[in-house]
Design a protein around this motif. Structure first.
Motif, PDB file in Angstrom:
ATOM      1  N   GLY A 130      44.906  32.619  55.225  1.00 34.12           N
ATOM      2  CA  GLY A 130      45.932  33.416  54.576  1.00 34.12           C
ATOM      3  C   GLY A 130      45.365  34.669  53.944  1.00 34.12           C
ATOM      4  O   GLY A 130      45.996  35.301  53.100  1.00 34.12           O
ATOM      5  N   THR A 131      44.145  35.044  54.321  1.00 39.31           N
ATOM      6  CA  THR A 131      43.561  36.271  53.783  1.00 39.31           C
ATOM      7  C   THR A 131      42.605  36.852  54.819  1.00 39.31           C
ATOM      8  O   THR A 131      42.099  36.133  55.675  1.00 39.31           O
ATOM      9  N   THR A 132      42.369  38.156  54.717  1.00 40.19           N
ATOM     10  CA  THR A 132      41.373  38.767  55.581  1.00 40.19           C
ATOM     11  C   THR A 132      40.229  39.316  54.737  1.00 40.19           C
ATOM     12  O   THR A 132      39.365  40.016  55.243  1.00 40.19           O
ATOM     13  N   HIS A 133      40.261  39.013  53.460  1.00 39.52           N
ATOM     14  CA  HIS A 133      39.241  39.578  52.584  1.00 39.52           C
ATOM     15  C   HIS A 133      37.983  38.721  52.599  1.00 39.52           C
ATOM     16  O   HIS A 133      38.043  37.501  52.473  1.00 39.52           O
ATOM     17  N   LEU A 134      36.818  39.363  52.738  1.00 42.81           N
ATOM     18  CA  LEU A 134      35.582  38.614  52.925  1.00 42.81           C
ATOM     19  C   LEU A 134      35.245  37.734  51.732  1.00 42.81           C
ATOM     20  O   LEU A 134      34.843  36.579  51.900  1.00 42.81           O
ATOM     21  N   SER A 135      35.408  38.275  50.501  1.00 41.34           N
ATOM     22  CA  SER A 135      35.066  37.472  49.324  1.00 41.34           C
ATOM     23  C   SER A 135      35.939  36.237  49.234  1.00 41.34           C
ATOM     24  O   SER A 135      35.471  35.155  48.866  1.00 41.34           O
ATOM     25  N   GLU A 136      37.207  36.396  49.591  1.00 39.96           N
ATOM     26  CA  GLU A 136      38.097  35.233  49.492  1.00 39.96           C
ATOM     27  C   GLU A 136      37.751  34.199  50.552  1.00 39.96           C
ATOM     28  O   GLU A 136      37.837  32.992  50.298  1.00 39.96           O
ATOM     29  N   ILE A 137      37.374  34.656  51.743  1.00 41.97           N
ATOM     30  CA  ILE A 137      36.934  33.711  52.768  1.00 41.97           C
ATOM     31  C   ILE A 137      35.702  32.966  52.275  1.00 41.97           C
ATOM     32  O   ILE A 137      35.587  31.746  52.399  1.00 41.97           O
ATOM     33  N   LEU A 138      34.779  33.732  51.669  1.00 42.97           N
ATOM     34  CA  LEU A 138      33.555  33.123  51.141  1.00 42.97           C
ATOM     35  C   LEU A 138      33.907  32.070  50.096  1.00 42.97           C
ATOM     36  O   LEU A 138      33.383  30.950  50.121  1.00 42.97           O
ATOM     37  N   ASN A 139      34.828  32.433  49.191  1.00 40.18           N
ATOM     38  CA  ASN A 139      35.221  31.474  48.152  1.00 40.18           C
ATOM     39  C   ASN A 139      35.787  30.214  48.773  1.00 40.18           C
ATOM     40  O   ASN A 139      35.452  29.103  48.369  1.00 40.18           O
ATOM     41  N   GLY A 140      36.655  30.399  49.752  1.00 36.16           N
ATOM     42  CA  GLY A 140      37.262  29.246  50.411  1.00 36.16           C
ATOM     43  C   GLY A 140      36.211  28.350  51.041  1.00 36.16           C
ATOM     44  O   GLY A 140      36.212  27.134  50.865  1.00 36.16           O
ATOM     45  N   LEU A 141      35.257  28.995  51.743  1.00 31.06           N
ATOM     46  CA  LEU A 141      34.232  28.216  52.428  1.00 31.06           C
ATOM     47  C   LEU A 141      33.322  27.512  51.435  1.00 31.06           C
ATOM     48  O   LEU A 141      32.903  26.374  51.653  1.00 31.06           O
ATOM     49  N   SER A 142      32.997  28.212  50.320  1.00 30.81           N
ATOM     50  CA  SER A 142      32.068  27.564  49.393  1.00 30.81           C
ATOM     51  C   SER A 142      32.753  26.432  48.625  1.00 30.81           C
ATOM     52  O   SER A 142      32.064  25.546  48.127  1.00 30.81           O
ATOM     53  N   ARG A 143      34.063  26.498  48.509  1.00 34.13           N
ATOM     54  CA  ARG A 143      34.744  25.362  47.878  1.00 34.13           C
ATOM     55  C   ARG A 143      34.750  24.162  48.819  1.00 34.13           C
ATOM     56  O   ARG A 143      35.201  23.096  48.474  1.00 34.13           O
ATOM     57  N   GLY A 144      34.250  24.375  50.029  1.00 38.64           N
ATOM     58  CA  GLY A 144      34.147  23.271  50.972  1.00 38.64           C
ATOM     59  C   GLY A 144      35.459  22.923  51.619  1.00 38.64           C
ATOM     60  O   GLY A 144      35.656  21.808  52.086  1.00 38.64           O
ATOM     61  N   GLU A 145      36.387  23.880  51.649  1.00 38.94           N
ATOM     62  CA  GLU A 145      37.652  23.596  52.319  1.00 38.94           C
ATOM     63  C   GLU A 145      37.380  23.373  53.802  1.00 38.94           C
ATOM     64  O   GLU A 145      36.595  24.079  54.410  1.00 38.94           O
ATOM     65  N   ALA A 146      38.001  22.391  54.334  1.00 35.91           N
ATOM     66  CA  ALA A 146      37.725  21.988  55.709  1.00 35.91           C
ATOM     67  C   ALA A 146      37.922  23.163  56.666  1.00 35.91           C
ATOM     68  O   ALA A 146      38.832  23.962  56.502  1.00 35.91           O
ATOM     69  N   THR A 147      37.025  23.288  57.621  1.00 41.42           N
ATOM     70  CA  THR A 147      37.166  24.346  58.608  1.00 41.42           C
ATOM     71  C   THR A 147      37.955  23.812  59.806  1.00 41.42           C
ATOM     72  O   THR A 147      37.564  22.827  60.418  1.00 41.42           O
ATOM     73  N   SER A 148      39.035  24.471  60.096  1.00 40.84           N
ATOM     74  CA  SER A 148      39.882  24.001  61.190  1.00 40.84           C
ATOM     75  C   SER A 148      39.362  24.530  62.524  1.00 40.84           C
ATOM     76  O   SER A 148      38.513  25.413  62.570  1.00 40.84           O
ATOM     77  N   LYS A 149      39.873  23.980  63.604  1.00 43.75           N
ATOM     78  CA  LYS A 149      39.519  24.462  64.945  1.00 43.75           C
ATOM     79  C   LYS A 149      39.898  25.929  65.092  1.00 43.75           C
ATOM     80  O   LYS A 149      39.197  26.718  65.699  1.00 43.75           O
TER      81      LYS A 149
END
Lengths: 507, 482
Positions: free
Chosen positions: B186-205
């Protein structure tokens, strides 16, 4: 580590003097001033030799420490420093380099007739590279000199060489580069191991003296040894990495062959002595039977190959493979006699094989062929030349009273102490060496002078006598009174022996 | 957002603005200048670059988000901006003579290069997938036109068409990748993607497919295996200064964005894609070097060599350590110097009816013109990674990065590749120094071209002998990823 007693950085001055000379020739001399260029480059190389002699009085032969040390920070962030210094082993090689460089420059005066400006600049550039290799005590710096030196040699072979010069030049470059890049990986791995706290240093460094305190387990030692091995073994060249040598030697101009045989090959053996033994002592001990085996194959195989050659220069080139086998045998006998014999034999080979290439060059300049079958009976026409040839040849064979004998004797002594079998094989190499050399002399110099082209050959000119006499004098001097020469490197060799025999790997 | 902030944003955007304004001035001025005064345009474009460089230097050490976090001004972006400006400056200095020789329209040429440079700057500074994409398109579209600038030549048109079709297709892939990422987060911003990934949100296919598409898209831009096929045709067709510009600028810009994506935004997934980049690096350098061996056209050879260099650069991405990142950033500078130099050599020897584009054309150069042969020798030694040259230090750092990370296989493949590379670079050296002159060589008399060759060779050597200041700069620029 002993500091430099001179008021100026003598090693740097010595190392970069030829470079400065090369720049001067490139940028300030006109192409047409060939006479001036020749004299200038000879003077520069002579001053270099004088400077290296200046090292002798203040050199402390009793010490195995690095002397005349210069150390300056360079790339601090990764622990690279500009670090020069010499011990006894490097000192004799530095002397050999400056001596042979001056002789080679002098020997080129009439041999090189095209693009002389670039030629003499390349020669001087090469001298800087060679001296740097023997002086550098920082592995990064060492690697730079090691590679830089390839470029002028590539040009010497490729521009002023014989018919197949293009092939020989690139073959030389690619072969040596292949070994060097593997060494680069070894150097990098060593750097990161030195940064790991468990191996005794705990801070990444390229400083050879610091790295020599590194205590590694056997397994990484073996891998690192292998990485360095390729670079040095190709340079020596050890069997089976010798195939570049005949091409490079045959195609190179005379002076190129002299320096190639006299100095460049010694970089390989020097590398084993300086780096492999000290940095990977346990690996050296473990692998010494293998190294000796390769060395012995080289001695005998090289001798047989030499015997089968019809080209004079090719014969001398293969004889180098055989002789360098002796040096490697001495080193990896890992005995004090073998090691000091190896160091001495490095000098001897520089003089005798360098001398033989000069002799071959003289003939080539007169006849423009090196085929042994073209000659015969030259001794009647060229008595002075015949004398020079004979003495150099006997020095190469190892006749008592000449330098080669002392070196080979010490090496055999060392090999004998290590294992009887080693010495037995090596002796057969000496016999074969005598056979192909004497046969060469017989075919070229004796018999009747049938070929009409050989009837008109002139004897040595004054310039040729001037550069052969110092070589001959040194051959006799080392042969009759080797003590001063051996004493120079004695302490360093004993120190080396102690390190190899006592160092324990990390368990 | 307050007005004050807007003003600051505009101030921080000054380097890009300078280029855009200069480009527009050029286009407006061009139709009104008489033919003999067209060289005036070159002067204006150089002024524009210098102004932009000045602005960039003034902003050095600033670190701030711009335009509502779409964009970022940090040492990393500034470092790349300087590389782009340097590349553009040298491209211009080299081009003047070439343009008058080929009678190409100068106004559009300079303006297009300036717009492309702006696009590169935006790519290096973009903090949002969309701003990166915007920069990429600006750069790409200007490049398509530049490649086809020799309108009367089939090769040029072929190259341009190929580049355009493949590039457009590629842009579609990147955009689709971005869309998939947006669908996931739901975002294209790099920092927000980073935040999402570091929170360990599951990566979908869907996310992984998106990332794969981004990799494919950028691999095309940097000419990495297996998306490298376009490079030789495009370089061969384009005017040599343009080929140099694209091979350096476009590659550096795409790498700049790639680094921000993978070493910043997707950093938490580092372990998962590392193996993939290792493979990509090995294949790219090997394929590039092996194909370069048999080339006789210098531009094609340099194209394959630039593919190989992309492979070396990918090592930095594959290790992601300080050594790797510093090495990579250092290598961009080295690569810019030596590659621009090599392409400038082609321009130097170009005459009205003679293109020095085959390696045969360099035969005997050393005898007739030793200084220029020496310059080329320095570039080639550096390209081959022989010390003391910038190329050696860069490779040294990159290989050190691989060894440090325990990627011995990668390091081994890389060093063996440098041996292979030497064999074809030295075919040129052989031709220059060991062959007889075949045709009369007449180096261009343009002083800007000569000056840039000397400067490029000088800096190539200097960065090899005393790399310390540059290494310190790249350390600051790369600090973002540590």
């Amino acid at each position: 580590m002993l500091t430099n007693p001179f008021a100026f950085p003598i090693l740097s001055t010595l190392c970069y003097l030829p470079l400065a000379g090369a720049f001067f020739i490139m940028f300030f001399f006109k192409r047409s001033w060939t006479g001036l260029i020749k004299v200038f480059s000879f003077v520069v190389s002579l001053v270099g030799f004088a400077l290296s002699l200046l090292l002798l009085p203040s050199f402390q032969a009793g010490s195995s420490e690095m002397q005349f040390v210069e150390k300056h920070s360079w790339i601090d962030a990764i622990g690279v420093s500009y670090f020069l210094g010499i011990d006894g082993i490097s000192l004799v090689l530095v002397l050999l380099t400056t001596f042979l460089s001056a002789i080679s420059v002098l020997s080129s005066f009439s041999a090189v007739t095209v693009r002389q400006k670039e030629y003499y600049a390349s020669m001087l550039l090469l001298e800087t590279g060679m001296l740097g290799v023997f002086m550098a005590l920082d592995l990064f710096l060492f690697y730079i000199f090691w590679e830089v030196m390839l470029v002028p040699m590539y040009f010497l072979i490729g521009v002023w060489g014989g018919e197949r010069r293009l092939y020989a030049a690139i073959k030389f470059f690619l072969y040596t580069l292949f070994g060097s890049v593997l060494m680069l990986l070894g150097i990098l791995a060593l750097y990161f191991l030195s940064a790991a706290p468990e191996f005794g240093i705990g801070k990444g460094t390229f400083d050879f003296l610091e790295l020599s305190h590194l205590v590694l387990p056997l397994k990484p030692q073996l891998w690192l040894f292998l990485a360095f091995f390729f670079a040095f073994a190709i340079k020596v060249p050890m069997f089976p990495f010798h195939t570049w040598l005949p091409d490079a030697h045959v195609e190179a101009p005379t002076a190129g062959s002299v320096l190639l045989a006299g100095v460049l090959l010694k970089m390989g053996t020097y590398g084993f002595l300086r780096f492999c033994l000290v940095l990977f002592p346990e690996a050296s001990r473990t692998l010494s039977p293998w190294m000796v085996t390769l060395a012995m194959i080289g001695i005998i195989y090289g001798a047989f190959l030499a015997m089968a050659q019809s080209d004079m220069k090719k014969l001398i080139a293969y004889s180098s493979v055989s002789h360098l086998g002796f040096v490697m045998l001495g080193i990896y006998s890992l005995t004090p006699q073998g090691l000091s014999g190896a160091v001495l034999q490095m000098i001897n080979h520089g003089l005798s094989t360098g001398g033989l290439f000069l002799i071959a060059g003289m003939i080539y300049e007169r006849r423009h062929t090196r085929l042994i079958a073209e000659f015969g009976g030259l001794s009647h026409k060229m008595p002075v030349f015949a004398t020079f040839f004979a003495i150099t040849l006997f020095s190469s064979i190892g006749l008592p009273g000449l330098n080669g004998f002392i070196g080979e004797f010490l090496i055999l002594l060392g090999a004998f102490r290590a294992k009887f079998l080693y010495a037995a094989f090596a002796v057969s190499g000496i016999v074969l060496g005598a056979a192909y050399m004497l046969w060469l002399y017989q075919r070229v110099m004796f018999g009747s002078c049938d070929n009409p082209k050989n009837q008109i050959l002139r004897d040595c000119t004054l310039r040729e006598i001037v550069y052969m006499v110092p070589m001959i004098v040194l051959m006799f001097w080392i042969g009759l009174y080797p003590k001063p020469m051996l004493r120079l490197s004695e302490a360093s060799v004993n120190h080396l022996h102690k390190i190899v025999q006592t160092a324990q790997p990390l368990r | 957002m307050s007005n004050a902030l807007m003003l600051q944003d505009l101030f921080f955007f000054l380097p890009e603005t300078c280029l855009l304004v200069t480009g527009v001035i050029l286009l407006l001025l061009d139709p009104f200048l008489p033919k003999e005064k067209k060289s005036f345009l070159g002067g204006i474009s150089v002024m524009g670059i210098l102004a932009s460089a000045l602005a960039t230097l003034c902003l050095w050490k600033e670190n701030a988000p711009l335009f509502g976090h779409l964009y970022r001004l940090d040492p990393y972006a500034l470092f790349f901006k300087l590389i782009f400006l340097g590349t553009t400056l040298f491209t211009f200095l080299v081009s003047f003579r070439y343009l008058s020789l080929t009678r190409l329209p100068q106004g559009e040429y300079f303006a297009l290069i300036l717009f492309a440079t702006t696009g590169m700057m935006v790519m290096a500074a973009g903090m949002d997938l969309l701003s990166i994409y915007l920069g990429l398109e600006v750069m790409a579209i200007s490049s398509y036109a530049l490649v086809g600038f020799l309108k009367k030549e089939r090769a040029s048109l072929e190259g341009a068409l190929k580049y355009f079709l493949l590039g457009a297709f590629n842009s579609g892939i990147i955009l689709y990748g971005i869309a998939l990422l947006y669908g996931t987060w739901g975002t294209t911003h790099l920092s927000e993607i980073l935040n999402g990934l570091s929170r360990g949100e599951a990566t979908s296919k869907m996310f992984l497919v998106g990332v794969a598409m981004l990799i494919a898209g950028f691999a095309f831009k940097i000419a990495a295996f297996p998306f490298h096929m376009w490079a030789p045709d495009v370089y061969e067709g384009s005017p040599p200064p343009v080929a140099g510009f694209i091979s350096v600028g476009s590659k550096a810009a795409s790498f700049a964005a790639l680094l921000r994506l993978f070493l910043f935004a997707f950093k938490p997934l580092f372990a998962e894609w590392q193996g993939f980049f290792v493979f990509l690096a090995m294949m790219t350098m090997t394929v590039g070097n092996l194909l370069a061996i048999s080339q006789v056209d210098l531009k094609r050879m340099l194209a394959y060599s630039s593919i190989a260099h992309a492979g070396y650069l990918l090592i930095g991405l594959a290790v992601g350590t300080p050594f790797g990142i510093s090495g990579m950033l250092f290598y961009f500078v080295a690569y810019a110097l030596m590659n621009l130099g090599a392409f400038a050599m082609i321009v130097l020897l170009a005459q009205e009816n003679f293109r020095a584009e085959s390696i045969e054309d360099f035969k005997g150069l050393a005898k007739a013109h030793p200084v220029w042969a020496l310059c080329f020798l320095i570039f080639l030694l550096s390209l081959a990674g022989i010390p003391p040259s910038a190329g050696f230090i860069g490779k040294f750092y990159l290989f050190a990065g691989a060894v440090q990370s325990g990627l011995y296989g990668l390091a081994l493949v890389a060093v063996l590749n440098s041996v292979v590379a030497l064999s074809y670079y030295f075919r040129i050296v052989r031709n220059m120094y060991m062959m007889e002159e075949r045709s009369s060589l007449a180096p261009s008399r343009s002083w800007t071209l000569r000056l840039s060759l000397i400067l490029l060779a000088f800096f190539t050597l200097l960065a090899g002998l005393y790399p310390v200041p540059l290494l310190e700069t790249v350390r600051q620029a790369g600090a973002l990823f540590l």
